[in-house]
Design a protein around this motif. Sequence first.
Motif, mmCIF file in Angstrom:
data_model
loop_
_atom_site.group_PDB
_atom_site.id
_atom_site.type_symbol
_atom_site.label_atom_id
_atom_site.label_comp_id
_atom_site.label_asym_id
_atom_site.label_seq_id
_atom_site.Cartn_x
_atom_site.Cartn_y
_atom_site.Cartn_z
ATOM 1 N N ASP A 30 -20.536 -8.695 -22.969
ATOM 2 C CA ASP A 30 -20.890 -7.767 -24.029
ATOM 3 C C ASP A 30 -20.096 -6.469 -23.905
ATOM 4 O O ASP A 30 -20.246 -5.739 -22.933
ATOM 5 C CB ASP A 30 -22.391 -7.489 -23.943
ATOM 6 C CG ASP A 30 -22.873 -6.552 -25.029
ATOM 7 O OD1 ASP A 30 -22.082 -6.220 -25.937
ATOM 8 O OD2 ASP A 30 -24.042 -6.157 -24.963
ATOM 9 N N SER A 32 -20.411 -3.820 -25.603
ATOM 10 C CA SER A 32 -21.141 -2.614 -25.995
ATOM 11 C C SER A 32 -21.376 -1.678 -24.811
ATOM 12 O O SER A 32 -21.826 -0.552 -25.002
ATOM 13 C CB SER A 32 -22.474 -2.983 -26.649
ATOM 14 O OG SER A 32 -23.334 -3.583 -25.695
ATOM 15 N N ARG A 58 -25.010 4.933 -23.725
ATOM 16 C CA ARG A 58 -24.960 3.510 -23.368
ATOM 17 C C ARG A 58 -25.973 3.146 -22.279
ATOM 18 O O ARG A 58 -26.087 1.983 -21.912
ATOM 19 C CB ARG A 58 -23.572 3.138 -22.857
ATOM 20 C CG ARG A 58 -22.484 3.516 -23.786
ATOM 21 C CD ARG A 58 -22.087 2.389 -24.672
ATOM 22 N NE ARG A 58 -21.182 2.903 -25.672
ATOM 23 C CZ ARG A 58 -21.168 2.501 -26.917
ATOM 24 N NH1 ARG A 58 -21.980 1.559 -27.302
ATOM 25 N NH2 ARG A 58 -20.349 3.022 -27.783
#
Length: 178
Positions: A30, A32, A58
């Motif tokens: 991922d 992100s 994050r």
Amino acid sequence: MISLKPVRTLLSGAAAAAMICAASVTYAADESILPTTGDTVETYWSAKYWTVFKNTTRQSCFIEWRGETSAVQAGLTKAQDAGYLGAFLKDVEFPEGEREVTIVLNGNLYVGNATTVSQSLSGGFSGAYIVVSNPRFIADLEEAREFVAFQDTPNTVTVSLKTPKNAIDRARICMDSF
């Protein structure tokens, strides 16, 4: 001192094949977790070689080393089962977008999709991140004294690492604060 320098020679075919056979091959996780320009980031800890940053956007922490012509970043996911590594050079342009890239750590070859940063890091650095979903990647990074990145490009680099384990331990403590 960490140094990032262009390397003009590539591994021989036989050595590369042996490394691939013994390698821990993984693919991108991922993305992100990667820091971006708009994130809220603060310094969590700083020492001689490394700085640990806390990215509250994050909910992750990452380590960074900067020299005059190079920078290295590495971070963990919240579960600490995947990580990323970024290599950046000053005054070198990398093509934007995603492409397959390999990083060699402790003789293990990690393959994944590199995401080139569309904005340069502050100070004029540009480069790419590779995200790896493999717990061995973190252990190899802790033990590594160098890594090789972008070995299939004209910008192949060898990065000599100085004591990343202490900084990674501090990043884990930082992650506990979320």
